[in-house]
Design a protein around this motif. Structure first.
Motif, PDB file in Angstrom:
ATOM      1  N   MET A 143      -1.686  16.135  39.280  1.00 32.09           N
ATOM      2  CA  MET A 143      -0.780  15.013  39.042  1.00 32.09           C
ATOM      3  C   MET A 143      -0.699  14.153  40.305  1.00 32.09           C
ATOM      4  N   VAL A 144      -0.787  12.833  40.135  1.00 31.17           N
ATOM      5  CA  VAL A 144      -0.621  11.900  41.244  1.00 31.17           C
ATOM      6  C   VAL A 144       0.632  11.094  40.961  1.00 31.17           C
ATOM      7  N   LEU A 145       1.671  11.305  41.762  1.00 35.44           N
ATOM      8  CA  LEU A 145       2.958  10.648  41.565  1.00 35.44           C
ATOM      9  C   LEU A 145       3.247   9.738  42.738  1.00 35.44           C
ATOM     10  N   PRO A 146       3.955   8.637  42.509  1.00 36.74           N
ATOM     11  CA  PRO A 146       4.307   7.752  43.632  1.00 36.74           C
ATOM     12  C   PRO A 146       5.243   8.418  44.632  1.00 36.74           C
ATOM     13  N   LYS A 147       6.094   9.315  44.147  1.00 38.66           N
ATOM     14  CA  LYS A 147       6.982  10.068  45.028  1.00 38.66           C
ATOM     15  C   LYS A 147       7.475  11.301  44.287  1.00 38.66           C
ATOM     16  N   LEU A 148       7.783  12.361  45.059  1.00 37.42           N
ATOM     17  CA  LEU A 148       8.258  13.604  44.463  1.00 37.42           C
ATOM     18  C   LEU A 148       9.772  13.668  44.385  1.00 37.42           C
ATOM     19  N   THR A 149      10.432  13.018  45.305  1.00 29.37           N
ATOM     20  CA  THR A 149      11.888  13.058  45.337  1.00 29.37           C
ATOM     21  C   THR A 149      12.385  11.830  46.082  1.00 29.37           C
ATOM     22  N   ARG A 150      13.668  11.606  46.058  1.00 30.74           N
ATOM     23  CA  ARG A 150      14.241  10.470  46.775  1.00 30.74           C
ATOM     24  C   ARG A 150      14.519  10.874  48.220  1.00 30.74           C
ATOM     25  N   ASN A 151      15.191  10.000  48.955  1.00 27.58           N
ATOM     26  CA  ASN A 151      15.477  10.269  50.369  1.00 27.58           C
ATOM     27  C   ASN A 151      16.325  11.530  50.525  1.00 27.58           C
ATOM     28  N   LEU A 152      16.064  12.251  51.580  1.00 26.85           N
ATOM     29  CA  LEU A 152      16.799  13.474  51.886  1.00 26.85           C
ATOM     30  C   LEU A 152      17.472  13.345  53.250  1.00 26.85           C
ATOM     31  N   PRO A 153      18.600  14.013  53.424  1.00 24.07           N
ATOM     32  CA  PRO A 153      19.331  14.815  52.443  1.00 24.07           C
ATOM     33  C   PRO A 153      20.155  13.949  51.513  1.00 24.07           C
ATOM     34  N   THR A 154      20.432  14.460  50.326  1.00 19.77           N
ATOM     35  CA  THR A 154      21.232  13.718  49.355  1.00 19.77           C
ATOM     36  C   THR A 154      22.728  13.952  49.549  1.00 19.77           C
ATOM     37  N   CYS A 155      23.075  14.989  50.285  1.00 20.75           N
ATOM     38  CA  CYS A 155      24.495  15.273  50.551  1.00 20.75           C
ATOM     39  C   CYS A 155      24.831  14.875  51.991  1.00 20.75           C
ATOM     40  N   HIS A 156      26.103  14.702  52.260  1.00 18.28           N
ATOM     41  CA  HIS A 156      26.545  14.274  53.586  1.00 18.28           C
ATOM     42  C   HIS A 156      26.522  15.456  54.563  1.00 18.28           C
ATOM     43  N   ILE A 157      25.889  15.240  55.724  1.00 17.64           N
ATOM     44  CA  ILE A 157      25.848  16.232  56.805  1.00 17.64           C
ATOM     45  C   ILE A 157      26.326  15.547  58.077  1.00 17.64           C
ATOM     46  N   SER A 158      27.286  16.134  58.705  1.00 19.48           N
ATOM     47  CA  SER A 158      27.848  15.543  59.918  1.00 19.48           C
ATOM     48  C   SER A 158      26.844  15.634  61.068  1.00 19.48           C
ATOM     49  N   ALA A 159      26.791  14.589  61.880  1.00 19.97           N
ATOM     50  CA  ALA A 159      25.900  14.586  63.042  1.00 19.97           C
ATOM     51  C   ALA A 159      26.328  15.608  64.085  1.00 19.97           C
ATOM     52  N   LEU A 160      27.583  16.033  64.029  1.00 15.83           N
ATOM     53  CA  LEU A 160      28.074  17.027  64.986  1.00 15.83           C
ATOM     54  C   LEU A 160      27.503  18.411  64.715  1.00 15.83           C
ATOM     55  N   THR A 161      26.832  18.571  63.559  1.00 17.77           N
ATOM     56  CA  THR A 161      26.267  19.878  63.208  1.00 17.77           C
ATOM     57  C   THR A 161      25.199  20.305  64.203  1.00 17.77           C
ATOM     58  N   ARG A 162      24.460  19.365  64.805  1.00 13.38           N
ATOM     59  CA  ARG A 162      23.393  19.723  65.728  1.00 13.38           C
ATOM     60  C   ARG A 162      23.932  20.326  67.024  1.00 13.38           C
ATOM     61  N   GLN A 163      25.236  20.132  67.305  1.00 10.73           N
ATOM     62  CA  GLN A 163      25.832  20.736  68.504  1.00 10.73           C
ATOM     63  C   GLN A 163      25.960  22.250  68.366  1.00 10.73           C
ATOM     64  N   ALA A 164      25.786  22.762  67.117  1.00  9.01           N
ATOM     65  CA  ALA A 164      25.866  24.207  66.915  1.00  9.01           C
ATOM     66  C   ALA A 164      24.589  24.909  67.381  1.00  9.01           C
ATOM     67  N   PHE A 165      23.544  24.130  67.704  1.00 10.47           N
ATOM     68  CA  PHE A 165      22.271  24.727  68.143  1.00 10.47           C
ATOM     69  C   PHE A 165      21.870  24.110  69.492  1.00 10.47           C
ATOM     70  N   PRO A 166      22.634  24.329  70.534  1.00 12.81           N
ATOM     71  CA  PRO A 166      22.310  23.691  71.819  1.00 12.81           C
ATOM     72  C   PRO A 166      21.028  24.225  72.435  1.00 12.81           C
ATOM     73  N   ASP A 167      20.654  25.470  72.119  1.00 16.65           N
ATOM     74  CA  ASP A 167      19.476  26.080  72.735  1.00 16.65           C
ATOM     75  C   ASP A 167      18.235  26.009  71.854  1.00 16.65           C
ATOM     76  N   LEU A 168      18.318  25.313  70.691  1.00 15.89           N
ATOM     77  CA  LEU A 168      17.168  25.234  69.790  1.00 15.89           C
ATOM     78  C   LEU A 168      16.623  23.806  69.721  1.00 15.89           C
ATOM     79  N   THR A 169      15.315  23.700  69.744  1.00 21.98           N
ATOM     80  CA  THR A 169      14.651  22.406  69.554  1.00 21.98           C
ATOM     81  C   THR A 169      14.316  22.264  68.069  1.00 21.98           C
ATOM     82  N   LEU A 170      15.060  21.436  67.393  1.00 21.08           N
ATOM     83  CA  LEU A 170      14.897  21.314  65.943  1.00 21.08           C
ATOM     84  C   LEU A 170      13.644  20.521  65.589  1.00 21.08           C
ATOM     85  N   ALA A 171      13.008  20.906  64.466  1.00 17.56           N
ATOM     86  CA  ALA A 171      11.821  20.179  64.005  1.00 17.56           C
ATOM     87  C   ALA A 171      12.184  18.773  63.562  1.00 17.56           C
ATOM     88  N   ASP A 172      13.366  18.599  62.975  1.00 20.99           N
ATOM     89  CA  ASP A 172      13.838  17.273  62.545  1.00 20.99           C
ATOM     90  C   ASP A 172      15.117  16.975  63.294  1.00 20.99           C
TER      91      ASP A 172
END
Length: 286
Positions: A1-30
């Motif tokens: 199957m060749v589709l123009p897109k598999l899904t819409r923009n992610l994430p679809t739910c709200h995530i606070s930017a302060l969440t990344r402060q919970a991982f100060p010692d990790l280098t996140l892929a995104d």
């Protein structure tokens, strides 16, 4: 199957930017995981094991799972949104070459056996019995009434309805002098040929012995032969709701399918086409 897109923009739910402060010692892929953006790349199950490294942490902040990949650390947990992603539905229909060729063969085949219903067979037999030729050589055909006429079905009173249809048609013709003149000419021709007769004034409205065909004019300016035609309406119901067409047999379809006709043309060098200019029906009294 060749589709123009598999899904819409992610994430679809709200995530606070302060969440990344919970991982100060990790280098996140995104590093922008909390921003609703298009998906850059989707990796299949065959590639996923190759990007995974040894690092793994469970129960981070109570329910998060962090895993180390060649792109950085990824965080996994069930989303709070009821519908986190879109569902793409695709319909696929596979038609084999054999089925396509078979459809062409079926189209080329001509039906050899003509199947008629019991009613159509009765109509053909009735047509053979009641068809005759008069002294002038013209064919005279009576109306093919159904078997249950007049025992189970019968025509009702119709003279009043015929008068109403006649006066309405006359009112329409009075607004067009040329149409009225041409229409009267056609009706006079019917009288001269004996196809129409005047109704006597002593005919009572309660009589149901006869059926009167209402008629009206149809004007076709672009026609090269007949610009005004008289159209009879045998579907007009009487006072009991029964019309002339209701008590007559329609008979079988005499003309072959258009596709079959065109295919037959290929079998001969010359093709003749004809049409019936005028056809009159002499009906017995109801």
């Amino acid at each position: 199957m060749v589709l123009p897109k598999l899904t819409r923009n992610l994430p679809t739910c709200h995530i606070s930017a302060l969440t990344r402060q919970a991982f100060p010692d990790l280098t996140l892929a995104d590093k922008r995981f909390f921003v609703n953006e298009p998906v850059d790349v989707i990796l299949g199950g065959d590639v996923y094991p190759q990007i995974m490294l040894d690092g793994i942490r469970k129960n981070v902040l109570g329910s998060l799972l962090t895993q180390e990949t060649v792109f950085g650390w990824i965080v996994t947990r069930r989303a709070n949104s009821i519908k986190p992603t879109n569902t793409c539905v695709s319909y696929y229909n596979e038609i084999s070459l054999e089925k396509q060729l078979a459809s062409f063969w079926e189209l080329e085949e001509m039906s050899k056996e003509r199947k008629l219903s019991e009613e159509d067979r009765y109509c053909e037999e009735l047509y053979k019995k009641i068809t005759m030729r008069n002294e002038d050589g013209k064919y005279v055909v009576s109306l093919p009434f159904r078997k249950d006429y007049p025992v189970n079905i019968s025509l009702g009173r119709f003279l009043q309805i015929s008068y109403f249809q006649f006066y309405r048609n006359e009112a329409r013709l009075s607004r067009d002098e040329n149409l009225q003149k041409e229409y009267n000419r056609v009706l006079n021709e019917y009288v001269e040929l004996g196809h129409m007769a005047k109704i006597h004034t002593n005919r009572t409205a309660d009589s149901s012995d006869n059926y009167y065909l209402p008629h009206h004019a149809v004007k076709k300016e672009e026609s090269t032969s007949t610009k005004v035609r008289v159209v009879f309406n045998a579907s007009q119901a009487t006072l009991n709701g029964t019309s002339l067409n209701d008590i007559l047999l329609p008979g079988p379809v005499l003309q072959a399918d258009l596709t079959i006709l065109i295919l037959r043309w290929r079998l001969f060098k010359y093709v003749f086409n004809s049409d019936i200019e005028k056809m009159y029906c002499i009906a017995k009294s109801c």
